[in-house]
Write an enzyme that holds these catalytic residues in place. Structure first.
Site, PDB file in Angstrom:
ATOM      1  N   GLY A  94      75.103 -14.954  71.658  1.00  0.00           N
ATOM      2  CA  GLY A  94      75.067 -15.096  73.109  1.00  0.00           C
ATOM      3  C   GLY A  94      74.606 -16.275  73.628  1.00  0.00           C
ATOM      4  NE  ARG A  95      68.532 -16.271  72.489  1.00  0.00           N
ATOM      5  CZ  ARG A  95      67.168 -16.113  72.490  1.00  0.00           C
ATOM      6  NH1 ARG A  95      66.643 -16.726  73.570  1.00  0.00           N
ATOM      7  NH2 ARG A  95      66.574 -15.281  71.911  1.00  0.00           N
ATOM      8  CE  LYS A 115      66.985 -17.347  68.382  1.00  0.00           C
ATOM      9  NZ  LYS A 115      66.389 -16.707  67.152  1.00  0.00           N
ATOM     10  CG  ASP A 127      68.894 -16.748  80.536  1.00  0.00           C
ATOM     11  OD1 ASP A 127      68.899 -16.719  79.351  1.00  0.00           O
ATOM     12  OD2 ASP A 127      67.683 -17.001  81.010  1.00  0.00           O
ATOM     13  N   GLY A 128      71.586 -17.007  78.383  1.00  0.00           N
ATOM     14  CA  GLY A 128      72.052 -18.042  77.240  1.00  0.00           C
ATOM     15  C   GLY A 128      70.947 -18.892  77.000  1.00  0.00           C
ATOM     16  NE  ARG A 178      69.129 -19.635  63.015  1.00  0.00           N
ATOM     17  CZ  ARG A 178      69.104 -18.237  63.587  1.00  0.00           C
ATOM     18  NH1 ARG A 178      67.752 -17.597  64.087  1.00  0.00           N
ATOM     19  NH2 ARG A 178      70.165 -17.650  63.862  1.00  0.00           N
ATOM     20  CG  ASP A 254      71.588  -7.762  65.229  1.00  0.00           C
ATOM     21  OD1 ASP A 254      71.521  -6.488  65.307  1.00  0.00           O
ATOM     22  OD2 ASP A 254      71.557  -8.276  66.061  1.00  0.00           O
ATOM     23  CG  ASN A 255      68.165  -9.738  64.023  1.00  0.00           C
ATOM     24  OD1 ASN A 255      69.077 -10.494  64.410  1.00  0.00           O
ATOM     25  ND2 ASN A 255      67.416  -9.062  65.032  1.00  0.00           N
TER      26      ASN A 255
HETATM   27  P1  AMP Z   1      68.057 -11.305  68.872  1.00  0.00           P
HETATM   28  O1  AMP Z   1      67.236 -10.175  69.360  1.00  0.00           O
HETATM   29  O2  AMP Z   1      67.649 -12.589  69.172  1.00  0.00           O
HETATM   30  O3  AMP Z   1      68.461 -11.044  67.290  1.00  0.00           O
HETATM   31  O4  AMP Z   1      69.403 -11.238  69.902  1.00  0.00           O
HETATM   32  C1  AMP Z   1      70.215  -9.968  69.737  1.00  0.00           C
HETATM   33  C2  AMP Z   1      71.553 -10.386  70.514  1.00  0.00           C
HETATM   34  O5  AMP Z   1      71.353 -10.479  72.114  1.00  0.00           O
HETATM   35  C3  AMP Z   1      72.239 -11.243  70.059  1.00  0.00           C
HETATM   36  O6  AMP Z   1      73.644 -11.148  70.144  1.00  0.00           O
HETATM   37  C4  AMP Z   1      71.725 -12.542  70.954  1.00  0.00           C
HETATM   38  O7  AMP Z   1      72.938 -13.592  70.942  1.00  0.00           O
HETATM   39  C5  AMP Z   1      71.595 -11.735  72.072  1.00  0.00           C
HETATM   40  N1  AMP Z   1      70.619 -12.729  73.304  1.00  0.00           N
HETATM   41  C6  AMP Z   1      69.237 -12.560  73.030  1.00  0.00           C
HETATM   42  N2  AMP Z   1      68.857 -13.364  73.986  1.00  0.00           N
HETATM   43  C7  AMP Z   1      69.681 -13.856  74.817  1.00  0.00           C
HETATM   44  C8  AMP Z   1      69.914 -14.541  76.168  1.00  0.00           C
HETATM   45  N3  AMP Z   1      68.767 -15.151  76.802  1.00  0.00           N
HETATM   46  N4  AMP Z   1      71.128 -14.864  76.497  1.00  0.00           N
HETATM   47  C9  AMP Z   1      72.415 -14.348  75.788  1.00  0.00           C
HETATM   48  N5  AMP Z   1      72.151 -13.610  74.917  1.00  0.00           N
HETATM   49  C10 AMP Z   1      71.187 -13.122  74.205  1.00  0.00           C
HETATM   50 MG    MG Z   2      69.698 -11.788  66.058  1.00  0.00          MG
END
Ligand code: AMP
Ligand code: MG
Length: 487
Positions: A94-95, A115, A127-128, A178, A254-255
């Site tokens: 997403g970002r 990232k 917000d990406g 990364r 996903d992690n």
């Molecule tokens: P994470 O918790 O970082 O593993 O992210 C889980 C999901 O949320 C993934 O699909 C990320 O790309 C998305 N995500 C997390 N933060 C943001 C953000 N600020 N904007 C867009 N997508 C996000």
């Molecule tokens: Mg993740």
């Protein structure tokens, strides 16, 4: 913008080309005023980059994805995932963006990934953006893990973008560059399977075998061998986490990588006082991802991976399930073996000792730790001193001294190797209060404390004068620790 002279390093776009079903070509947001906060010079050199170039204005544009090297096709990768047990069919970057792959000095490919590079079609309500604090946190934690010899994605740089990002307050935005063996996740396979395209699933599995688990390639049941290889890699990884007191915090599928590297440092932390139910994530209300649950969660996640691969194991579903179950049954013994090997090393046991002697000692020590909750990292370091005859520092951390003295006598009779203990029991870990201090300073523009902390944690086993505060537990005033994810 493509720039062939941008870097001497050759990028490729294997994933973008071969997995178009799971990769959306996308551009990073323009960073209005990129400013380098930290550069990993050693890693840069391993990847063939001239650190001087990466520090230059053109290098910074590469690091934030604004100047795209020749033969690179930046993409947002699609993946699915179970988040806190609930299936989300479409997560994806997403970002974040995959810039492409490059060859590391070791001959293997590495993903170069951004990232915080702006909204993508997977952004949903996000917000990406990413902000300086959490991106530096990933930098510090991942590089510490690497120094502790724990498989992990690496951090090449953090660049402040010059953009202000709305969180609870306005905060400076940043991009983390990364580096990973790949970004294939359990969730990538869940996504491939959900498309119903078994050809795609098979190609993804073949890609994972080529990239990470070549030993599976020659085998008859290569996809089952792939599952077994991932089970082994993850069993070893999670055992490493447990041995060093690391709590990942958000072990969603996903992690979890296929390579066996630690990925996505969000609400993670090293525990201080030994606490089996330690949780640091503010959103983990039920303690699903607590310290002691990590091996069980890993096994659960790997069962999700096995489910996605079923059609590749056998055309008959019942037989496919039987094969998957049998493979999954291998996880616990693999994990226990890896943990025991690591714990024996932490206790300085020499090779060839009888398991019937060492294993009760390990169990009894864990019980003593549970009761006394000493600072986990210092305790093992002090135990090294006890192996040299100075038992007081370790004794001061334990409540039941009668039991501990009896334990010490039996343990010392086995002649533990104090030098070997010091090579596996770190003295410097990124303690939570130190990390917070560093992030606050860096968010305010001062990266001096970051440099000093990185110096300590880059050589975690080597005690050095002047670094005492990096070895000390948090002061009482720091209070209980919580971190926030996705910020
Ligand atoms: P994470 O918790 O970082 O593993 O992210 C889980 C999901 O949320 C993934 O699909 C990320 O790309 C998305 N995500 C997390 N933060 C943001 C953000 N600020 N904007 C867009 N997508 C996000
Ligand atoms: Mg993740």
């Amino acid at each position: 913008m493509s720039d062939i002279a941008l870097s001497p390093v050759t990028f490729d776009d294997h994933f973008a080309r071969e997995f178009q079903e799971m990769a959306i070509p996308w551009q990073a947001d323009e960073a209005p005023d990129p400013r380098l906060l930290v550069l990993n010079e050693d890693l840069a050199a391993e990847l063939g980059f001239d650190p001087g170039f990466l520090r230059s204005p053109r290098g910074l544009r590469l690091l934030v994805g604004n100047a795209v090297p020749a033969q690179s096709t930046p993409v947002a990768q699609a993946y699915a995932g179970h988040q806190f047990g609930w299936y989300a069919p479409r997560l994806g970057d997403g970002r974040a963006l995959l810039l492409g792959e490059i060859a590391h000095a070791d001959g293997q490919l590495r993903d170069i990934h951004l990232k915080g590079s702006g909204r993508t079609p997977f952004a949903r309500n996000g917000d990406g953006q990413a902000v300086v604090g959490p991106m530096l946190r990933e930098y510090i934690l991942s590089e510490s893990m690497h120094a502790l010899h724990i498989p992990t994605t690496r951090s090449l740089a953090v660049v402040a973008t010059g953009r202000q990002v709305q969180r609870e307050i306005l905060l400076p935005g940043a991009v983390l560059t990364r580096v990973a063996s790949s970004h294939l996740r359990v969730g990538s396979f869940q996504y491939a399977r959900s498309t119903g395209d078994i050809g795609l699933l098979r190609r993804l599995a073949d890609h994972a075998i080529t990239r990470h688990h070549r030993s599976a390639a020659g085998e008859d049941g290569r996809y089952l061998a792939l599952l077994q290889a991932v089970l082994s890699a993850q069993a070893t990884l999670v055992a490493h986490w447990m041995l060093v007191g690391f709590v990942h915090g958000v072990m969603n599928t996903d992690n979890m990588t296929i390579s066996g590297e630690t990925i996505d440092y969000g609400p993670c932390a090293f525990m201080e006082g030994f606490d089996p139910v330690a949780v640091y994530s503010s959103i983990d209300e039920t303690g699903r991802y607590a310290y002691r649950n990590q091996p069980l969660v890993a096994e659960w996640n790997l069962a999700r991976l096995a489910e996605t691969l079923l059609p590749l194991f056998h055309e008959d579903q019942e037989q496919a399930v039987a094969l998957a179950v049998e493979a999954l049954e291998g996880f616990r013994p693999k994990y226990s073996a890896a943990w025991s090997v690591g714990m024996n090393a932490k206790l300085g046991f020499r090779d060839g000792l009888d398991d019937g002697v060492t294993s009760p000692l390990v169990d009894e020590l864990v019980a003593l730790l549970q009761e006394s909750r000493p600072d986990y990292t210092s305790f093992f370091r002090h135990l090294g001193k006890a192996a040299r005859g100075q038992a007081e520092p370790a004794r001061r951390m334990i409540l039941d001294l009668e039991a501990f003295d009896a334990w010490l006598a039996r343990w010392r009779a086995l002649m533990p190797d104090a030098d070997a203990m010091d090579r596996v029991n770190p003295i410097y870990i990124p303690r939570n209060h130190l990390v917070e201090e560093v992030l606050a300073a860096a968010t305010g523009g001062n990266t001096g404390p970051l440099e000093r902390l990185m110096e300590a944690v880059a050589s975690p086993y080597e005690e050095r004068p002047g670094l005492e505060r990096y070895a000390a537990p948090a002061p009482e005033s720091f209070g209980p620790y919580r971190t926030f994810c996705g910020t």
